[in-house]
Design a protein around this motif. Structure first.
Motif, PDB file in Angstrom:
ATOM      1  N   VAL A   1       0.841  -1.209   0.000  1.00 47.54           N
ATOM      2  CA  VAL A   1       0.000   0.000   0.000  1.00 47.54           C
ATOM      3  C   VAL A   1       0.874   1.257   0.000  1.00 47.54           C
ATOM      4  O   VAL A   1       0.660   2.180  -0.783  1.00 47.54           O
ATOM      5  CB  VAL A   1      -0.967  -0.009   1.202  1.00 47.54           C
ATOM      6  CG1 VAL A   1      -1.859   1.234   1.169  1.00 47.54           C
ATOM      7  CG2 VAL A   1      -1.828  -1.273   1.190  1.00 47.54           C
ATOM      8  N   ARG A   2       1.819   1.324   0.936  1.00 46.04           N
ATOM      9  CA  ARG A   2       2.836   2.369   0.979  1.00 46.04           C
ATOM     10  C   ARG A   2       2.257   3.776   1.083  1.00 46.04           C
ATOM     11  O   ARG A   2       2.426   4.613   0.182  1.00 46.04           O
ATOM     12  CB  ARG A   2       3.786   2.223  -0.205  1.00 46.04           C
ATOM     13  CG  ARG A   2       4.326   0.806  -0.247  1.00 46.04           C
ATOM     14  CD  ARG A   2       5.596   0.619  -0.971  1.00 46.04           C
ATOM     15  NE  ARG A   2       6.138  -0.711  -0.703  1.00 46.04           N
ATOM     16  CZ  ARG A   2       7.308  -1.133  -1.080  1.00 46.04           C
ATOM     17  NH1 ARG A   2       8.097  -0.358  -1.779  1.00 46.04           N
ATOM     18  NH2 ARG A   2       7.726  -2.340  -0.767  1.00 46.04           N
ATOM     19  N   CYS A   3       1.602   4.042   2.189  1.00 52.61           N
ATOM     20  CA  CYS A   3       1.021   5.361   2.450  1.00 52.61           C
ATOM     21  C   CYS A   3       2.143   6.369   2.735  1.00 52.61           C
ATOM     22  O   CYS A   3       3.003   6.090   3.574  1.00 52.61           O
ATOM     23  CB  CYS A   3       0.130   5.316   3.680  1.00 52.61           C
ATOM     24  SG  CYS A   3      -0.990   3.903   3.776  1.00 52.61           S
TER      25      CYS A   3
ATOM     26  N   CYS B   1       3.816   6.956   6.456  1.00 48.67           N
ATOM     27  CA  CYS B   1       3.641   5.737   7.262  1.00 48.67           C
ATOM     28  C   CYS B   1       4.625   5.706   8.425  1.00 48.67           C
ATOM     29  O   CYS B   1       5.800   6.051   8.269  1.00 48.67           O
ATOM     30  CB  CYS B   1       3.858   4.528   6.355  1.00 48.67           C
ATOM     31  SG  CYS B   1       4.030   2.970   7.254  1.00 48.67           S
TER      32      CYS B   1
ATOM     33  N   THR C   1       8.515  -1.921   7.484  1.00 46.18           N
ATOM     34  CA  THR C   1       7.742  -3.133   7.178  1.00 46.18           C
ATOM     35  C   THR C   1       7.380  -3.224   5.696  1.00 46.18           C
ATOM     36  O   THR C   1       6.740  -4.190   5.285  1.00 46.18           O
ATOM     37  CB  THR C   1       6.431  -3.178   7.992  1.00 46.18           C
ATOM     38  OG1 THR C   1       5.576  -2.095   7.573  1.00 46.18           O
ATOM     39  CG2 THR C   1       6.698  -3.083   9.487  1.00 46.18           C
ATOM     40  N   TRP C   2       7.768  -2.235   4.894  1.00 48.05           N
ATOM     41  CA  TRP C   2       7.345  -2.240   3.490  1.00 48.05           C
ATOM     42  C   TRP C   2       7.989  -3.366   2.675  1.00 48.05           C
ATOM     43  O   TRP C   2       7.345  -4.022   1.876  1.00 48.05           O
ATOM     44  CB  TRP C   2       7.682  -0.899   2.835  1.00 48.05           C
ATOM     45  CG  TRP C   2       6.805   0.231   3.287  1.00 48.05           C
ATOM     46  CD1 TRP C   2       5.860   0.198   4.287  1.00 48.05           C
ATOM     47  CD2 TRP C   2       6.801   1.568   2.773  1.00 48.05           C
ATOM     48  NE1 TRP C   2       5.281   1.432   4.420  1.00 48.05           N
ATOM     49  CE2 TRP C   2       5.827   2.290   3.499  1.00 48.05           C
ATOM     50  CE3 TRP C   2       7.513   2.215   1.772  1.00 48.05           C
ATOM     51  CZ2 TRP C   2       5.562   3.635   3.244  1.00 48.05           C
ATOM     52  CZ3 TRP C   2       7.252   3.556   1.515  1.00 48.05           C
ATOM     53  CH2 TRP C   2       6.275   4.250   2.249  1.00 48.05           C
TER      54      TRP C   2
ATOM     55  N   GLY D   1       0.278  -4.292  10.041  1.00 47.61           N
ATOM     56  CA  GLY D   1       1.285  -4.382   9.003  1.00 47.61           C
ATOM     57  C   GLY D   1       2.503  -3.540   9.265  1.00 47.61           C
ATOM     58  O   GLY D   1       2.648  -2.961  10.327  1.00 47.61           O
TER      59      GLY D   1
ATOM     60  N   GLU E   1       1.129  -5.034   5.444  1.00 48.90           N
ATOM     61  CA  GLU E   1      -0.247  -5.178   4.975  1.00 48.90           C
ATOM     62  C   GLU E   1      -0.653  -6.636   5.139  1.00 48.90           C
ATOM     63  O   GLU E   1      -0.218  -7.503   4.348  1.00 48.90           O
ATOM     64  CB  GLU E   1      -0.346  -4.726   3.512  1.00 48.90           C
ATOM     65  CG  GLU E   1      -1.686  -5.020   2.860  1.00 48.90           C
ATOM     66  CD  GLU E   1      -2.883  -4.529   3.682  1.00 48.90           C
ATOM     67  OE1 GLU E   1      -2.932  -3.353   4.030  1.00 48.90           O
ATOM     68  OE2 GLU E   1      -3.775  -5.358   3.973  1.00 48.90           O
TER      69      GLU E   1
ATOM     70  N   GLY F   1      -4.564  -1.365   4.927  1.00 48.07           N
ATOM     71  CA  GLY F   1      -4.483  -0.075   4.260  1.00 48.07           C
ATOM     72  C   GLY F   1      -5.433   0.035   3.088  1.00 48.07           C
ATOM     73  O   GLY F   1      -5.568   1.095   2.481  1.00 48.07           O
TER      74      GLY F   1
ATOM     75  N   PHE G   1      -3.304   5.183   5.760  1.00 46.76           N
ATOM     76  CA  PHE G   1      -2.946   6.240   6.695  1.00 46.76           C
ATOM     77  C   PHE G   1      -2.788   7.540   5.915  1.00 46.76           C
ATOM     78  O   PHE G   1      -2.019   7.603   4.956  1.00 46.76           O
ATOM     79  CB  PHE G   1      -1.646   5.893   7.424  1.00 46.76           C
ATOM     80  CG  PHE G   1      -1.114   7.020   8.253  1.00 46.76           C
ATOM     81  CD1 PHE G   1      -1.807   7.468   9.362  1.00 46.76           C
ATOM     82  CD2 PHE G   1       0.079   7.653   7.907  1.00 46.76           C
ATOM     83  CE1 PHE G   1      -1.325   8.521  10.133  1.00 46.76           C
ATOM     84  CE2 PHE G   1       0.565   8.709   8.675  1.00 46.76           C
ATOM     85  CZ  PHE G   1      -0.138   9.137   9.785  1.00 46.76           C
TER      86      PHE G   1
END
Ligand code: SF4
Length: 191
Positions: free
Chosen positions: A31-33, A36, A41-42, A72, A74, A101, A124
């Motif tokens: 998702v990579r808001c 974040c 954790t990506w 996450g 995710e 997310g 987020f």
């Protein structure tokens, strides 16, 4: 498929959902808001592998918890093995709270979704901080009561921040806090 890629497990916490729970952070987030709080954790390359039956055995051996919270990363990036884990612990009487997310309407059917009692959805959004509800970072994120296990009375739970000091002096935080609160805490730690 049994293997999970996990970032962190906390066996007992009162800061990651209703009551006392085990919290499991997955590794890898598609998702990579922007903004974040958990960018570490990506990547799917970090973390540690664990077959879901081993995670279930570990969680079911913890005394005094009412459920599990999946965060996450995710969780729905690993919906298949995590769904099997969630179904197993739920069949044993624990509740399942899952953060995502994605928004609920965009999630395809899965065992993870079917085995979740309380879903918190939405990305987020750093420019829309949550002013009052516990556990969430931005006001767009919604709580979905997918079973009769929980209802809106959970919102009377205060937002908690748990701080643990490891034997090696390392500090671990559980729960959600704004950057301002974290900076104030760290400033106090330096005094
Ligand atoms: S879904 Fe969660 S872990 Fe992923 S970028 Fe958004 S806030 Fe971060």
């Amino acid at each position: 498929m049994e293997l999970l890629n996990l970032h962190r497990i906390v066996d007992v916490t009162a800061a990651e959902g209703p009551g006392v729970r085990c919290a499991v952070w997955t590794q890898g987030c598609s998702v990579r808001c922007p903004g974040c709080f958990n960018p570490q954790t990506w990547t799917t390359r970090g973390g540690f592998p664990l077959p879901w039956p081993e995670l279930a055995a570990r969680v079911l051996a913890v005394e005094g918890i009412e459920g599990v919270t999946l965060l996450g990363g995710e969780p729905f990036d690993q919906a298949e093995p995590l769904g099997r884990f969630a179904a197993a612990v739920r069949a044993a009487g624990l509740s399942v709270m899952t953060f995502t997310g994605h928004v609920l309407a965009e999630l395809p059917p899965s065992e993870l979704l079917a085995s979740t009692d309380l879903l918190v959805d939405g990305p987020f959004l750093a420019d829309r901080p949550e002013p009052s509800r516990p556990w969430v970072g931005s006001e767009n994120q919604r709580f979905h009561f997918l079973s009769d296990r929980y209802d809106e009375s959970i919102f009377t739970t205060p937002n908690r921040l748990e701080l643990r000091i490891a034997p090696d002096g390392g500090i671990e935080l559980n729960g959600f806090a704004t950057t301002e609160v974290l900076e104030a805490l760290l400033e106090g730690d330096r005094r």
